[in-house]
Structures are given as C-alpha cells and as structure tokens.
Scaffold this motif. Structure first.
Motif, PDB file in Angstrom:
ATOM      1  N   ALA A  29      69.931 -10.074 120.289  1.00 53.71           N
ATOM      2  CA  ALA A  29      68.821  -9.126 120.130  1.00 53.71           C
ATOM      3  C   ALA A  29      68.823  -8.511 118.732  1.00 53.71           C
ATOM      4  O   ALA A  29      67.755  -8.286 118.150  1.00 53.71           O
ATOM      5  CB  ALA A  29      68.920  -8.027 121.190  1.00 53.71           C
ATOM      6  N   THR A  70      62.180   0.643 118.920  1.00 50.17           N
ATOM      7  CA  THR A  70      61.406  -0.247 119.780  1.00 50.17           C
ATOM      8  C   THR A  70      61.783  -1.694 119.491  1.00 50.17           C
ATOM      9  O   THR A  70      62.367  -2.008 118.447  1.00 50.17           O
ATOM     10  CB  THR A  70      59.892  -0.087 119.555  1.00 50.17           C
ATOM     11  OG1 THR A  70      59.527  -0.671 118.284  1.00 50.17           O
ATOM     12  CG2 THR A  70      59.486   1.383 119.563  1.00 50.17           C
ATOM     13  N   GLU A  71      61.461  -2.576 120.394  1.00 47.39           N
ATOM     14  CA  GLU A  71      61.749  -3.993 120.202  1.00 47.39           C
ATOM     15  C   GLU A  71      60.962  -4.586 119.039  1.00 47.39           C
ATOM     16  O   GLU A  71      61.300  -5.653 118.532  1.00 47.39           O
ATOM     17  CB  GLU A  71      61.454  -4.763 121.486  1.00 47.39           C
ATOM     18  CG  GLU A  71      62.444  -4.449 122.606  1.00 47.39           C
ATOM     19  CD  GLU A  71      62.137  -5.177 123.894  1.00 47.39           C
ATOM     20  OE1 GLU A  71      61.000  -5.684 124.031  1.00 47.39           O
ATOM     21  OE2 GLU A  71      63.026  -5.237 124.775  1.00 47.39           O
ATOM     22  N   GLU A  72      59.918  -3.861 118.583  1.00 47.02           N
ATOM     23  CA  GLU A  72      59.137  -4.315 117.439  1.00 47.02           C
ATOM     24  C   GLU A  72      59.626  -3.707 116.127  1.00 47.02           C
ATOM     25  O   GLU A  72      59.073  -3.971 115.064  1.00 47.02           O
ATOM     26  CB  GLU A  72      57.652  -3.970 117.649  1.00 47.02           C
ATOM     27  CG  GLU A  72      57.004  -4.749 118.786  1.00 47.02           C
ATOM     28  CD  GLU A  72      57.115  -6.259 118.570  1.00 47.02           C
ATOM     29  OE1 GLU A  72      56.846  -6.727 117.448  1.00 47.02           O
ATOM     30  OE2 GLU A  72      57.477  -6.971 119.533  1.00 47.02           O
ATOM     31  N   ARG A  96      72.298  -0.440 121.940  1.00 44.20           N
ATOM     32  CA  ARG A  96      71.896   0.025 123.269  1.00 44.20           C
ATOM     33  C   ARG A  96      70.728   1.011 123.202  1.00 44.20           C
ATOM     34  O   ARG A  96      70.162   1.389 124.233  1.00 44.20           O
ATOM     35  CB  ARG A  96      73.071   0.654 124.005  1.00 44.20           C
ATOM     36  CG  ARG A  96      73.513   2.018 123.524  1.00 44.20           C
ATOM     37  CD  ARG A  96      74.639   2.530 124.402  1.00 44.20           C
ATOM     38  NE  ARG A  96      75.153   3.807 123.954  1.00 44.20           N
ATOM     39  CZ  ARG A  96      74.627   4.987 124.302  1.00 44.20           C
ATOM     40  NH1 ARG A  96      73.564   5.025 125.067  1.00 44.20           N
ATOM     41  NH2 ARG A  96      75.167   6.112 123.861  1.00 44.20           N
ATOM     42  N   VAL A  99      67.926   0.313 121.722  1.00 44.73           N
ATOM     43  CA  VAL A  99      66.693  -0.468 121.637  1.00 44.73           C
ATOM     44  C   VAL A  99      66.126  -0.510 123.048  1.00 44.73           C
ATOM     45  O   VAL A  99      66.662  -1.181 123.930  1.00 44.73           O
ATOM     46  CB  VAL A  99      66.961  -1.890 121.106  1.00 44.73           C
ATOM     47  CG1 VAL A  99      65.648  -2.670 120.999  1.00 44.73           C
ATOM     48  CG2 VAL A  99      67.648  -1.819 119.749  1.00 44.73           C
ATOM     49  N   TYR A 100      65.023   0.228 123.269  1.00 46.06           N
ATOM     50  CA  TYR A 100      64.583   0.515 124.626  1.00 46.06           C
ATOM     51  C   TYR A 100      63.382  -0.288 125.136  1.00 46.06           C
ATOM     52  O   TYR A 100      63.095  -0.255 126.320  1.00 46.06           O
ATOM     53  CB  TYR A 100      64.260   2.002 124.755  1.00 46.06           C
ATOM     54  CG  TYR A 100      65.457   2.904 124.608  1.00 46.06           C
ATOM     55  CD1 TYR A 100      66.577   2.756 125.419  1.00 46.06           C
ATOM     56  CD2 TYR A 100      65.466   3.922 123.653  1.00 46.06           C
ATOM     57  CE1 TYR A 100      67.676   3.598 125.282  1.00 46.06           C
ATOM     58  CE2 TYR A 100      66.562   4.781 123.523  1.00 46.06           C
ATOM     59  CZ  TYR A 100      67.659   4.606 124.337  1.00 46.06           C
ATOM     60  OH  TYR A 100      68.738   5.444 124.203  1.00 46.06           O
ATOM     61  N   GLY A 101      62.652  -0.959 124.269  1.00 42.71           N
ATOM     62  CA  GLY A 101      61.461  -1.678 124.730  1.00 42.71           C
ATOM     63  C   GLY A 101      60.279  -1.380 123.839  1.00 42.71           C
ATOM     64  O   GLY A 101      60.407  -1.307 122.615  1.00 42.71           O
ATOM     65  N   ASP A 102      59.109  -1.188 124.449  1.00 40.23           N
ATOM     66  CA  ASP A 102      57.919  -0.894 123.638  1.00 40.23           C
ATOM     67  C   ASP A 102      57.932   0.578 123.234  1.00 40.23           C
ATOM     68  O   ASP A 102      58.849   1.333 123.572  1.00 40.23           O
ATOM     69  CB  ASP A 102      56.628  -1.273 124.379  1.00 40.23           C
ATOM     70  CG  ASP A 102      56.393  -0.455 125.643  1.00 40.23           C
ATOM     71  OD1 ASP A 102      57.083   0.571 125.856  1.00 40.23           O
ATOM     72  OD2 ASP A 102      55.521  -0.834 126.438  1.00 40.23           O
ATOM     73  N   THR A 135      56.034   3.177 124.094  1.00 40.93           N
ATOM     74  CA  THR A 135      55.937   4.142 125.195  1.00 40.93           C
ATOM     75  C   THR A 135      57.281   4.325 125.887  1.00 40.93           C
ATOM     76  O   THR A 135      57.727   5.451 126.140  1.00 40.93           O
ATOM     77  CB  THR A 135      54.883   3.687 126.219  1.00 40.93           C
ATOM     78  OG1 THR A 135      53.599   3.603 125.579  1.00 40.93           O
ATOM     79  CG2 THR A 135      54.791   4.670 127.377  1.00 40.93           C
ATOM     80  N   ALA A 136      57.954   3.217 126.169  1.00 41.45           N
ATOM     81  CA  ALA A 136      59.253   3.276 126.840  1.00 41.45           C
ATOM     82  C   ALA A 136      60.298   3.952 125.966  1.00 41.45           C
ATOM     83  O   ALA A 136      61.129   4.730 126.456  1.00 41.45           O
ATOM     84  CB  ALA A 136      59.707   1.866 127.217  1.00 41.45           C
ATOM     85  N   THR A 137      60.249   3.693 124.670  1.00 41.84           N
ATOM     86  CA  THR A 137      61.242   4.257 123.757  1.00 41.84           C
ATOM     87  C   THR A 137      61.063   5.760 123.622  1.00 41.84           C
ATOM     88  O   THR A 137      62.042   6.524 123.659  1.00 41.84           O
ATOM     89  CB  THR A 137      61.154   3.574 122.387  1.00 41.84           C
ATOM     90  OG1 THR A 137      61.343   2.168 122.553  1.00 41.84           O
ATOM     91  CG2 THR A 137      62.225   4.102 121.439  1.00 41.84           C
TER      92      THR A 137
END
Length: 213
Positions: free
Chosen positions: A12, A107-109, A139, A141-144, A146-148
C-alpha cells in the motif's frame, strides 16, 4: 505486527507514494521510526533552525533528542516557563527552516487530513517553514476523504483528548465525538491538504510500523 500485515502495508505504501508524488509531496517509505529518524537527520541542515508541533509520533522517534545532541538550533515550546512565552515560541516556530510534525490521516488518494486545537501545527504545514517533515504510520491511511475525516474526528481526536487529560468534552465523558463547541475542544481547525504548491516542500515519511495515535 504480523508478517502478512507488514506485507500489505509495504504494498500500500508503494501505491500511495506514487499518488503523493503527483500531488507534489515527497514520500519516503521507512520500515520503522528509527529509519524515519535517520532519514530526517540526513535531510536537516545542522546549521538551520527546527520547530515542531505536538506529536506522539515525533516524541516516539527520538528525533528531537538527536537534534539537540548535535547542537541544532531548536525552537522548543516545551522548554518555556509560561503560557505567554509558549505562545511566542510557537509563533517563532512558524518561521523555522524545518518543521517536524505528524499527520492525523491520509486518504488512499494522497490527501492529508489534520485536525488541530490552536492551529500552529497545521499553519506550519500549509505555509511558513521552508521544509516540513511529516512522520506518519501506514495504519493512518483510512480510505476516501469522507472516511478519513471521520476517523480523524471520531478516533484520533478523542484519543488525543484523553492523552491531554481534558475533562469536559463529550469524547471524554462518552468516548465519542459530540461535534462540541466546548472551551476545551481540540477540534477547532480541520485542514485538508490536497496538494503542495511547492514541489517536495512537504516530506512524508510513510512508516510501515504501527506507531503514534
């Protein structure tokens, strides 16, 4: 950490690094805090000044102690003797040559998400110091986006509130974010850094080990 979890973080981190580079950040993958500290020591010019924000990850890394050992000029709010002096030193840190900090979530982006109480940490991240060195565990790195933001507000911020010994906020009394406006609130400023204007100004040490809050 289990071997399979480490392998997943390594993969990742490689993917995330490419996305961070496209946003003008400078990612450096590190296996642990010691490696991140060693990389930071190589980057920081011994003749320049260093400021830092409140961060468990920075504390755990031992980088401040190592900088003191080599005679670095450090703008250190922890060595002040009054709230007024502390405030002035925090302002001075915004003009340091280097600023050390952590990141609350990515974020993952590759967008950086930070929440702050006074605002000095995020102020330094966005403008001021010539170079910002950010320590962050994979750890976080949470997602998009909104999720982050949700994880930073509902998980990281309450943990910091308990760490700081607050008394009256909902996250202290109930363990959950209440979107409060309390005097003690440490969620006053939410900053999303989607790109660095100056290329490679913000160095991000992506740490494979699970460190920090």
């Amino acid at each position: 950490m289990e071997d399979y979890q480490r392998k997943r973080y390594v993969a990742a981190a490689s993917t995330l690094s490419k996305k961070l580079e496209r946003r003008n950040f400078q990612p450096i993958i590190c296996q642990n805090l010691l490696e991140a500290r060693e990389q930071a020591m190589k980057i920081i010019d011994p003749d320049k000044s260093v400021g830092f924000g409140g961060s468990i990850t920075i504390e755990q890394s031992g980088v401040i102690e190592e900088l003191y050992k080599r005679g670095q000029k450090i703008i250190d709010r922890e060595r002040t003797k009054s709230p007024e002096e502390r405030h002035q030193v925090m302002k001075q840190a915004l003009l340091s040559d280097y600023f050390l900090t952590s990141i609350n979530g990515i974020t993952e982006e590759g967008e950086l998400v930070n929440i702050d109480s006074v605002g000095n940490r995020v102020a330094a991240l966005t403008y001021g110091p010539d170079k910002v060195l950010a320590f962050v565990s994979m750890r976080k790195v949470y997602g998009d986006l909104t999720a982050t933001v949700e994880m930073v507000r509902k998980n990281t911020a309450p943990l910091n509130a308990h760490r700081l010994g607050l008394q009256k906020t909902p996250c202290i009394k109930k363990g959950l974010c209440g979107d409060c406006l309390q005097t003690e609130c440490i969620c006053n400023t939410l900053v999303i850094t989607r790109r660095s204007m100056a290329k490679d100004r913000i160095v991000i040490f992506l740490i494979i080990d699970e460190v920090g809050l």
